[in-house]
Design an enzyme around this catalytic site. Structure first.
Site, mmCIF file in Angstrom:
data_model
loop_
_atom_site.group_PDB
_atom_site.id
_atom_site.type_symbol
_atom_site.label_atom_id
_atom_site.label_comp_id
_atom_site.label_asym_id
_atom_site.label_seq_id
_atom_site.Cartn_x
_atom_site.Cartn_y
_atom_site.Cartn_z
ATOM 1 N N GLY A 117 0.825 -1.195 0.000
ATOM 2 C CA GLY A 117 0.000 0.000 0.000
ATOM 3 C C GLY A 117 0.856 1.240 0.000
ATOM 4 N N ALA A 173 -0.309 9.312 0.421
ATOM 5 C CA ALA A 173 0.359 10.593 0.576
ATOM 6 C C ALA A 173 1.210 10.652 1.824
ATOM 7 C CB ALA A 173 -0.682 11.714 0.605
ATOM 8 N N TYR A 174 0.807 9.949 2.877
ATOM 9 C CA TYR A 174 1.481 10.069 4.157
ATOM 10 C C TYR A 174 2.181 8.803 4.623
ATOM 11 C CZ TYR A 174 -0.927 14.515 4.699
ATOM 12 O OH TYR A 174 -1.381 15.797 4.521
ATOM 13 N N ASP A 208 -11.905 8.736 11.180
ATOM 14 C CA ASP A 208 -11.848 8.250 9.797
ATOM 15 C C ASP A 208 -12.387 6.824 9.715
ATOM 16 O OD1 ASP A 208 -11.413 8.400 7.080
ATOM 17 O OD2 ASP A 208 -9.290 7.867 7.194
#
Length: 478
Positions: A30, A33-34, A145
């Site tokens: 995987g 962005a972070y 989230d």
């Protein structure tokens, strides 16, 4: 599966001696962005793990701290250990889970039996999700989230909350809610008989290890009273000084496990520090951003820009997840934040003081308004062919007023779960062999909704008028 070489920013994980001496890095599974996530093998016992390399200081801090607090919860992903130096990204060693709830939902439509996900299976998944969220909330952790792709599933059917990069702890470290290690199914003989996870999956809980941190006042009140007291806290008083806006989605960077006892020691989390990032939002006073949580599961208060919110934002997300479990379709698949609000209004009606006293104080309430929805469809129309109990369960969560949303603990005691058909045993759960590999931000999923990443595309919403006000402007959608 992505087997391409890792980007330049992630090569450090392959050359760090403290990591490669203990783990064989096999492949990247995987990237976002972070963070980047790798499948790896532990040399000492050949255990498969996930190595999550986090490129953002705040995300790493939040995830490590939350997972340390929740390390004894059977329905939260296990953090075995982590590596973190001043000049390197944090690398979290997490248990490896092969699939997630998004895959369960996606594959439900393809099952040969035509049933999709049976009621007994739905109840088992719901109970596990509620147990995980209840553990978070009793420890004053708001996940922020919750979505199907962040609910990971082991081969044995054990569901675990993951990806705590946006999580926040609403009280100072050391607070422990009353009876914080008591799992709800342990209190209910029916759950215990039909729902107890396999013994090898559930770590042994040693409540005495928490005794030194127990708040004496909290220890004297009931669990429900404790939760109600905690619910009065809002998230505006934060631990760290900055809450960087997390509008760039992190993609499929959750870690995919078989449950094992945590190897984590008593290492204290690094102290928070000021972390300046280009384009990061920082108001200097520790308030939170409203741009958290993937749009389809984002509570109305967040869509209206609130930075004064609490645990209830997770409860709205739960309602959206439960509706998706029941229908195998997203409840509010908005293509932008404006479209998200519009879809919610079409079902629940307009947001007014009548349905949520105080809503006019939301930051963006006077900026964006919609024409009156004369005939909202209601949650019932979104859940065709579902029972009154199932509709009631979703309605207890998907409601405007945060104070009216049922807590995870209250739902675990809902009569829905003690009616036939009962939650199925773990062995009867249908578990896909792989993860979904994508979530609602993927352009190929959920039909042909376009421009999911746009939060400012007004072209698709018909006539609108912009008026100048004393505070700036307002937009009226007709």
């Amino acid at each position: 599966m992505d087997r391409s070489p890792p980007p330049a920013k992630s090569w450090s994980i392959h050359t760090r001696p403290e990591i490669i001496s203990k783990y064989e890095i096999q492949e990247r599974i995987g990237s976002g962005a972070y963070s980047d996530v790798y499948k790896a093998r532990r040399h000492s016992d050949n255990l498969t793990v996930a190595l999550k390399e986090i490129h953002d200081y705040q995300s790493a801090s939040r995830e490590i701290e939350a997972l340390q607090v929740l390390q004894n919860c059977p329905n939260v992903v296990v953090l075995h250990e982590y590596f973190w130096r001043e000049d390197e990204d944090a690398v979290l060693v997490l248990e490896f889970l092969r699939t997630d709830m998004a895959a369960v939902i996606k594959q439900g439509e393809k099952r040969d039996d035509g049933v999709g996900i049976s009621v007994g299976e739905v109840k088992r998944w719901m109970v596990q999700i509620l147990c995980g969220v209840d553990a978070c909330h009793r420890n004053m952790i708001v996940h922020r989230d919750l979505k199907p792709s962040n609910l990971l599933v082991s081969d044995d059917g054990v569901l675990k909350l993951a990806d705590f990069g946006q999580a926040r702890i609403l009280m100072e470290p050391g607070f422990v809610a009353a009876d914080e290690n008591i799992q709800p199914y342990e209190q209910n003989p029916l759950f215990h008989e039909h729902a107890t996870p396999p013994a090898e999956v559930v770590p042994e809980i040693d409540s005495s290890s928490q005794e030194g941190h127990r708040n004496e006042k909290q220890g004297m009140i009931s669990r429900e009273e404790s939760f109600r007291e905690m619910g009065n806290y809002k998230i505006q008083g934060s631990l760290d000084d900055i809450d960087k806006e997390m509008s760039i989605r992190d993609g499929d960077t959750s870690c995919f496990a078989t449950g094992t006892a945590s190897d984590l020691g008593d290492d204290m989390l690094k102290s928070y520090c000021s972390y300046e990032v280009e384009d990061a939002e920082n108001d200097g006073c520790g308030s939170l951003t409203s741009c958290v949580g993937t749009r389809w599961f984002r509570a109305p208060e967040l869509l209206y820009g609130s930075t004064d919110y609490g645990l209830e934002v997770d409860l709205w997300s739960l309602g959206c997840i439960f509706a998706e479990l029941l229908t195998l379709k997203p409840l509010f698949p908005g293509t932008s934040d404006i479209d998200q609000i519009s879809r919610i209004f079409s079902v629940l009606g307009n947001l007014t003081e009548e349905v949520w006293p105080g809503c006019v104080k939301l930051p963006d309430y006077g900026t964006i308004s919609f024409a009156k929805v004369e005939n909202p469809t209601g949650i019932e129309a979104c859940l065709p062919n579902r029972s009154p109990d199932e509709i009631s369960l979703v309605k207890k969560l998907v409601c405007y007023d945060p104070a009216s949303r049922a807590t995870a603990m209250e739902l675990l005691h809902d009569e829905y779960f003690i009616k036939e058909p009962l939650p199925v045993p773990f062995s009867d759960l249908w578990v896909p062999s792989t993860s979904s590999g994508q979530d609602e931000d993927s352009p190929s999923l959920w039909h042909d909704y376009n421009d999911r990443e746009s939060d400012s595309d007004f072209d698709d919403f018909g006539p609108m008028s912009v008026k100048t006000t004393s505070d700036g402007f307002s937009i009226q959608f007709s």
